[in-house]
Design a protein around this motif. Structure first.
Motif, short mmCIF file in Angstrom:
data_model
loop_
_atom_site.label_atom_id
_atom_site.label_comp_id
_atom_site.label_asym_id
_atom_site.label_seq_id
_atom_site.Cartn_x
_atom_site.Cartn_y
_atom_site.Cartn_z
N TYR A 115 0.83 -1.21 0.00
CA TYR A 115 0.00 0.00 0.00
C TYR A 115 0.86 1.26 0.00
CZ TYR A 115 -5.06 -0.61 0.31
OH TYR A 115 -6.38 -0.80 0.02
N GLN A 116 0.49 2.19 -0.86
CA GLN A 116 1.13 3.49 -0.92
C GLN A 116 0.39 4.41 0.06
OE1 GLN A 116 0.39 5.89 -4.44
NE2 GLN A 116 2.57 6.19 -4.71
N ASN A 117 0.95 4.51 1.24
CA ASN A 117 0.33 5.19 2.38
C ASN A 117 -0.80 4.33 2.94
OD1 ASN A 117 0.04 7.09 4.37
ND2 ASN A 117 -0.20 8.82 2.98
N TYR A 118 -1.13 4.54 4.20
CA TYR A 118 -2.24 3.81 4.81
C TYR A 118 -2.66 4.53 6.08
CZ TYR A 118 -5.44 -0.01 5.24
OH TYR A 118 -6.59 -0.74 5.28
N ASN A 119 -3.77 4.08 6.65
CA ASN A 119 -4.30 4.72 7.85
C ASN A 119 -3.41 4.48 9.06
OD1 ASN A 119 -6.59 5.22 6.25
ND2 ASN A 119 -7.57 3.33 6.91
N ALA A 120 -3.37 5.47 9.95
CA ALA A 120 -2.90 5.28 11.31
C ALA A 120 -4.16 5.05 12.14
CB ALA A 120 -2.12 6.50 11.79
N ALA A 121 -4.24 3.92 12.81
CA ALA A 121 -5.50 3.48 13.42
C ALA A 121 -5.57 3.79 14.90
CB ALA A 121 -5.68 1.98 13.20
N LEU A 157 -17.16 5.39 7.12
CA LEU A 157 -17.11 6.85 7.14
C LEU A 157 -15.73 7.31 6.71
CD1 LEU A 157 -19.02 7.62 10.46
CD2 LEU A 157 -19.91 7.65 8.13
N PRO A 158 -15.65 8.31 5.83
CA PRO A 158 -14.35 8.74 5.31
C PRO A 158 -13.61 9.72 6.21
CG PRO A 158 -16.11 9.99 4.27
CD PRO A 158 -16.78 9.00 5.19
N ARG A 159 -14.12 9.98 7.42
CA ARG A 159 -13.56 11.03 8.27
C ARG A 159 -12.09 10.75 8.61
NH1 ARG A 159 -14.76 12.54 14.44
NH2 ARG A 159 -14.89 10.28 14.60
N VAL A 160 -11.28 11.78 8.46
CA VAL A 160 -9.88 11.75 8.88
C VAL A 160 -9.74 12.69 10.07
CG1 VAL A 160 -7.50 12.26 8.23
CG2 VAL A 160 -9.04 11.19 6.58
N LEU A 161 -9.30 12.17 11.21
CA LEU A 161 -9.17 13.01 12.40
C LEU A 161 -8.12 14.09 12.20
CD1 LEU A 161 -9.30 10.24 15.18
CD2 LEU A 161 -11.18 11.58 14.24
N GLN A 162 -7.00 13.70 11.60
CA GLN A 162 -5.93 14.64 11.26
C GLN A 162 -4.86 13.84 10.52
OE1 GLN A 162 -4.70 15.44 15.50
NE2 GLN A 162 -2.64 15.18 14.66
N HIS A 163 -3.82 14.50 10.06
CA HIS A 163 -2.67 13.82 9.48
C HIS A 163 -1.48 13.95 10.43
CE1 HIS A 163 -4.99 13.89 5.72
NE2 HIS A 163 -4.17 12.94 5.31
N VAL A 164 -0.66 12.90 10.47
CA VAL A 164 0.57 12.92 11.26
C VAL A 164 1.70 12.43 10.35
CG1 VAL A 164 -0.52 12.63 13.50
CG2 VAL A 164 0.08 10.61 12.17
N ASP A 175 -15.76 5.01 13.06
CA ASP A 175 -15.83 5.39 11.65
C ASP A 175 -15.54 4.25 10.68
OD1 ASP A 175 -16.36 7.85 12.66
OD2 ASP A 175 -14.40 8.72 12.22
N TYR A 176 -14.47 3.49 10.96
CA TYR A 176 -14.04 2.48 9.99
C TYR A 176 -15.13 1.43 9.73
CZ TYR A 176 -10.91 -0.51 7.33
OH TYR A 176 -10.34 -1.25 6.32
N PRO A 177 -15.75 0.86 10.78
CA PRO A 177 -16.77 -0.17 10.48
C PRO A 177 -18.01 0.38 9.78
CG PRO A 177 -16.69 0.29 12.83
CD PRO A 177 -15.52 1.00 12.22
N ASN A 178 -18.21 1.69 9.82
CA ASN A 178 -19.38 2.30 9.19
C ASN A 178 -19.04 2.98 7.87
OD1 ASN A 178 -21.39 1.67 11.22
ND2 ASN A 178 -20.26 3.06 12.55
#
Length: 390
Positions: free
Chosen positions: A171-177, A327-334, A322-325
């Motif tokens: 994966y080219q980038n991925y979520n921080a969970a 939802l595309p919400r991103v809390l923030q980027h780090v 958000d993930y199981p529903n």
């Protein structure tokens, strides 16, 4: 067409590899080289940048053929390896076993539902380690394939064909969970503590293959790669490939984006770079070592391969709500640099970070590939079809 002061071809770089004159740096070394000398001089002096990652890659599996060892012949309709079901809806004795498929009789799952201890990824590792596995197969029987069952021990050398075939890797980038609920949750990103007490992430940062070629200028169908300790190939875009994500000025995606589909001969792989995994409460997977050589054809490619951990922005998502529903919400980027430090600030709170990717083994993959190229044992290949990036 863009005009560059440096223009090389893969054929020219391969000739330098054959003569032992190619300059090869791993991706971390290239980051320093570009910072020190600039992209134009780096493009002149460096021929190849080697990347690497060693991380859980669930969308992986083994395509195999068990052969017709003794009469009568058989057309398998159901197949199990060490109790793990394989897909047998193919011709005669061809099957595919997925890394996340659990054993049907896994004793741990009977005590803790969803807590599978053994699965397809472990079967693949066992085979590469030279261990025997139990093959069981059923068939409905036909005039040309009259046999109705098989039951025997086999090892990798018994299989006429065994190819690691992974539909979605790197994966080219991925979520921080993170988890904003009040209870612990169990995910493919590992256990997430309640009230955002940990953040789990998966990437090798500046070593990661697709961060070093974010627009797929050199990686495409037919690119020769390091796969599981052997040689493999990119066979196209992976499933869930997102060709047009939002990107930074450096071309880096701000969300999960590109993926690749890869294949390689399992018989030539090394168990050090293929490890079966178990995630408590989620299931099984496989950690895969992948390394891709980036030919430094011009200063644009040199600039991309100069990527640093501080350039990489990873989206933080709530896997509790958000993930199981969907939802595309991103809390923030780090940044990956901050995640790598062991603690990061999210919504004003200091949160412990947990890597799912082994940075040390990712670097080992990049350095092993570098050594192969420097010895003239690994040549670069021309992609025969591009992977879409826009």
């Amino acid at each position: 067409m863009a005009q560059y002061t440096v223009n090389k071809t893969i054929a020219e770089i391969n000739e330098r590899i054959r003569k032992g004159k190619a300059v090869v740096l791993n991706a971390a070394e290239m980051t320093e080289a570009v910072r020190r000398m600039g992209k134009e001089k780096a493009a002149r002096e460096v021929d190849v940048v080697t990347t690497g990652t060693f991380s859980p890659m669930c969308s992986s599996g083994l395509l195999f053929n068990i052969g017709q060892k003794e009469p009568p012949t058989i057309k398998t309709s159901r197949v199990w390896l060490n109790g793990v079901p394989a897909y047998a809806g193919l011709a005669a004795v061809d099957s595919y076993i997925g890394a996340t498929e659990p054993a049907e009789d896994d004793p741990l799952n009977k005590v803790y539902p969803g807590a599978f201890k053994y699965g397809g990824g472990h079967v693949i590792e066992d085979l590469v380690r030279g261990r025997s596995v139990h093959l069981r197969a059923d068939a409905y029987g036909t005039d040309c394939y009259p046999r109705r069952s098989l039951d025997r021990q086999i090892c990798l050398t018994d299989l006429p064909f065994a190819e690691l075939y992974n539909p979605r890797n790197c994966y080219q980038n991925y979520n921080a969970a993170v988890n904003l609920t009040s209870r612990i949750i169990y995910t493919y990103m590992g256990p997430l503590k309640p009230n955002m007490r940990n953040v789990n992430y998966a990437t090798a940062g500046k070593l990661s293959p697709l961060f070093n070629d974010p627009l797929f200028k050199t990686i495409g169908f037919g690119t020769r790669i390091f796969l599981g300790g052997g040689t493999g190939y990119v066979v196209g875009a992976g499933t869930q490939h997102v060709p047009n994500p939002k990107r930074t000025e450096r071309g880096l995606p701000l969300s999960a984006a590109g993926t690749i589909q890869v294949k390689g001969d399992l018989k030539k792989m090394d168990p050090r770079y293929l490890r079966g995994l178990s995630f408590i409460g989620y299931g099984c997977s496989l950690s895969v070592g992948v390394g891709i050589p980036i030919p430094v054809l011009n200063e644009e490619i040199a600039w991309y391969t100069g990527v640093d951990d501080s350039d990489i922005q990873m989206p933080v998502k709530d896997y509790g709500h958000d993930y199981p529903n969907c939802l595309p919400r991103v809390l923030q980027h780090v940044t990956y640099e901050d995640l790598k430090n062991g603690e990061v600030e999210i919504q004003g709170k200091k949160v412990e970070t947990v890597p799912m990717t082994s940075y040390s083994l990712s670097l080992e993959v990049a350095d092993t590939l570098k050594a192969w190229i420097e010895k003239g044992e690994f040549l670069l290949s021309e992609p025969v079809e591009p992977i879409p990036a826009w």
